[in-house]
Design a protein around this motif. Sequence first.
Motif, PDB file in Angstrom:
ATOM      1  N   VAL A 108      -9.495   0.509  20.533  1.00 51.37           N
ATOM      2  CA  VAL A 108      -8.234   0.174  19.531  1.00 51.37           C
ATOM      3  C   VAL A 108      -7.872   1.587  18.628  1.00 51.37           C
ATOM      4  O   VAL A 108      -7.264   2.305  18.276  1.00 51.37           O
ATOM      5  CB  VAL A 108      -8.422  -0.960  19.405  1.00 51.37           C
ATOM      6  CG1 VAL A 108      -7.066  -0.824  18.237  1.00 51.37           C
ATOM      7  CG2 VAL A 108      -8.516  -1.503  20.010  1.00 51.37           C
ATOM      8  N   ALA A 109      -9.425   2.239  18.071  1.00 49.86           N
ATOM      9  CA  ALA A 109      -9.045   3.467  16.777  1.00 49.86           C
ATOM     10  C   ALA A 109      -9.047   4.008  17.217  1.00 49.86           C
ATOM     11  O   ALA A 109      -8.615   5.115  16.877  1.00 49.86           O
ATOM     12  CB  ALA A 109     -10.682   2.818  16.205  1.00 49.86           C
ATOM     13  N   ALA A 110      -9.628   4.745  18.804  1.00 44.89           N
ATOM     14  CA  ALA A 110      -9.800   5.101  19.324  1.00 44.89           C
ATOM     15  C   ALA A 110      -8.436   6.144  20.684  1.00 44.89           C
ATOM     16  O   ALA A 110      -7.871   6.796  20.455  1.00 44.89           O
ATOM     17  CB  ALA A 110     -10.897   5.667  20.691  1.00 44.89           C
ATOM     18  N   GLY A 111      -7.403   5.404  19.947  1.00 39.61           N
ATOM     19  CA  GLY A 111      -5.886   5.224  20.276  1.00 39.61           C
ATOM     20  C   GLY A 111      -5.942   5.088  22.025  1.00 39.61           C
ATOM     21  O   GLY A 111      -4.862   5.332  22.620  1.00 39.61           O
ATOM     22  N   GLN A 252     -20.894  -4.585   6.466  1.00 41.09           N
ATOM     23  CA  GLN A 252     -20.865  -3.158   5.879  1.00 41.09           C
ATOM     24  C   GLN A 252     -19.118  -2.789   5.661  1.00 41.09           C
ATOM     25  O   GLN A 252     -19.138  -1.488   5.585  1.00 41.09           O
ATOM     26  CB  GLN A 252     -21.764  -2.294   5.529  1.00 41.09           C
ATOM     27  CG  GLN A 252     -23.358  -3.090   5.217  1.00 41.09           C
ATOM     28  CD  GLN A 252     -23.961  -1.958   4.780  1.00 41.09           C
ATOM     29  OE1 GLN A 252     -25.545  -2.014   4.757  1.00 41.09           O
ATOM     30  NE2 GLN A 252     -24.117  -1.183   5.778  1.00 41.09           N
ATOM     31  N   LYS A 253     -18.215  -3.353   6.780  1.00 46.68           N
ATOM     32  CA  LYS A 253     -16.754  -2.540   7.329  1.00 46.68           C
ATOM     33  C   LYS A 253     -17.243  -1.921   7.819  1.00 46.68           C
ATOM     34  O   LYS A 253     -16.292  -1.080   7.713  1.00 46.68           O
ATOM     35  CB  LYS A 253     -16.395  -3.445   5.769  1.00 46.68           C
ATOM     36  CG  LYS A 253     -16.281  -4.096   4.226  1.00 46.68           C
ATOM     37  CD  LYS A 253     -15.513  -5.045   5.480  1.00 46.68           C
ATOM     38  CE  LYS A 253     -14.920  -6.040   4.113  1.00 46.68           C
ATOM     39  NZ  LYS A 253     -15.990  -7.261   4.064  1.00 46.68           N
ATOM     40  N   LEU A 261     -18.323   3.975  11.161  1.00 43.12           N
ATOM     41  CA  LEU A 261     -17.970   3.748  12.619  1.00 43.12           C
ATOM     42  C   LEU A 261     -16.680   3.093  12.885  1.00 43.12           C
ATOM     43  O   LEU A 261     -15.298   4.267  13.861  1.00 43.12           O
ATOM     44  CB  LEU A 261     -19.251   3.447  13.173  1.00 43.12           C
ATOM     45  CG  LEU A 261     -20.596   3.757  12.402  1.00 43.12           C
ATOM     46  CD1 LEU A 261     -21.852   2.992  12.849  1.00 43.12           C
ATOM     47  CD2 LEU A 261     -20.685   5.592  12.763  1.00 43.12           C
ATOM     48  N   LEU A 262     -16.144   2.203  12.424  1.00 43.48           N
ATOM     49  CA  LEU A 262     -15.660   1.176  13.256  1.00 43.48           C
ATOM     50  C   LEU A 262     -14.420   1.114  12.073  1.00 43.48           C
ATOM     51  O   LEU A 262     -14.657   0.942  10.221  1.00 43.48           O
ATOM     52  CB  LEU A 262     -15.575  -0.305  13.596  1.00 43.48           C
ATOM     53  CG  LEU A 262     -15.024  -0.519  14.645  1.00 43.48           C
ATOM     54  CD1 LEU A 262     -14.324   0.369  16.293  1.00 43.48           C
ATOM     55  CD2 LEU A 262     -15.923  -1.944  14.906  1.00 43.48           C
ATOM     56  N   PRO A 263     -13.199   1.229  11.633  1.00 43.96           N
ATOM     57  CA  PRO A 263     -12.322   1.355  10.335  1.00 43.96           C
ATOM     58  C   PRO A 263     -12.631  -0.730   9.959  1.00 43.96           C
ATOM     59  O   PRO A 263     -12.740  -0.932  10.906  1.00 43.96           O
ATOM     60  CB  PRO A 263     -11.048   1.262  11.652  1.00 43.96           C
ATOM     61  CG  PRO A 263     -10.893   1.513  11.984  1.00 43.96           C
ATOM     62  CD  PRO A 263     -12.148   1.415  12.913  1.00 43.96           C
ATOM     63  N   ALA A 264     -12.727   0.047   9.027  1.00 48.97           N
ATOM     64  CA  ALA A 264     -12.283  -1.563   7.749  1.00 48.97           C
ATOM     65  C   ALA A 264     -11.769  -2.987   8.271  1.00 48.97           C
ATOM     66  O   ALA A 264     -12.014  -3.930   8.150  1.00 48.97           O
ATOM     67  CB  ALA A 264     -12.824  -1.004   6.098  1.00 48.97           C
TER      68      ALA A 264
END
Length: 532
Positions: A108-111, A252-253, A261-264
């Motif tokens: 998802v974060a990578a679109g 650590q969100k 590395l991954l959106p909070a």
Amino acid sequence: MQTVNRERRVFLNRLGLTAFVAGLDYVLPGAALARADAAPEALGVDSAAVRVFLDAVAASTYEVHSLIVARQGRIAARGWWAPYRAEAPQLLYSLSKSFTSTAVGFAVAAGKLKLSDKAVDFFPGQAPKPIGEHLGALRVEHLLTMSVGQANDATPAVTREQDWVRSFLALPIEFQPGSVFLYNSAATYMLSAIVQKTIGEKLVDYLRPRFFDPLELPPMRWAECPRGINTGGWGLSATTETLSKFGQFYLQKGKWKGRQLLPAAWIEQATSFKIQQPPGSGQDLAQLKRDSDWHQGYGYQFWRCRHNAYRGDGAFGQYCIVLPELDAVIALTGRTLDMQGLLNLVWDHLLPGLHAGALRADAAAADKLGAQLSALSLKLPEGARTSPRQMQRADYVVETNALGVERLGLAFDADSCRIEFGIGARTHVVTCGLGRWRDGETELPGTPPEFTELIGSYVSPKVPAKLAAAGAWKDADTLQMQWRYYETPHFDTVTLKFSGDKVEVAFLNSLTQMAAAVHPETRPVLKASPRT
């Protein structure tokens, strides 16, 4: 099978203001050690509380295999019950789901994915025609929150087929997606299939450069369906240290060593309340919310817990518990059917020992805890180490049996028994310590025990099972061995009964010992006579 508590209900029939500092780096050493990173009290952990927890486990019916308690990104206590060991990966069962959720988060974060994407759009060639209204409305977020709308867990039906995706999409969806929680491991498999279809990589490969490598995690195995898709909802094996780091990453969100590395925002979404688990027939939800960690709400493949915590968990007692308000992570593996009971021990004994600030130094208490953690061990089989029946070498012919064993060989020395099972041209060997554990591995059919009630008839291709074996003479004619498959929660009890010049070998797997009604032992008793 109607259930909100997945594997445990199949077996149990009942029979599970933050102190976080942004950017804090996790400092687990590269090699897992039997010591803490710092004195527990320096990290706000009461050594006496951990000892009370260990004593409570020893006095209970729960079998714990490993424990790591971390605060402020550092290890306060760690231990493994021999023959379990730090470097051995553990079969996580449904704790695998939380890793699948993480892979979805990266996509998802990578679109590459959206939560609103429709499931059928990823598999136009495998979707039924016509597509029903509810199936057409099924989206990625519904799969994440276990709100598919199916009346029954799809997993047993889906895993009996070769094409799991086609089978899942063909099943009826009785309720509007998003409206009802129902624990459904096949839904997590569908997330794995969607990620692989979109990205072109299996979950375990997709996560390696994005997640596993930055956290310096060792190689991991993940079971696959017949079409080469990671099972998603189960089948991942990982060390207890990996679980501790996984929980710390979420605490650590999504940040690790200064890198986001991954959106909070994804971490917050994944671990927050999304849907309520419904009570069972005759149960009171208000009471369940006071007493049950399976009725605190569900996120994206994470369970909400009491004490404002959240967790990933897997059958038989595999836990990664994150406590944001206490800046703490508890990783725990074991073997029990009463997963709530084991969690209760955590809340009753470990939780009171976690404090927001450092405690007064207590070197004596810390030393006692370190000694207790270093000496942890499961009980060896009880009995004598020797018997007049012990021989230097004996060979037998085995009566025709469903396991296919044709030959049996036995050999003893001062502190071990070597047992050989001949099947065709192959000989499977297990060496069992007498009064001690002996390590080995085996591919003998039927080992290790596997929990197949949930996943139907499909069993992922096996690798040699690592084991530690120990035995004792129950009487002069009966040798009983325990084969501990220390990369799983399970073991076999193998009993040799001598009568005259003959011997019988009986198998009893630990799943049958726990719940014979749903997981009976299928291996035959081997009856052997001396080879002439």
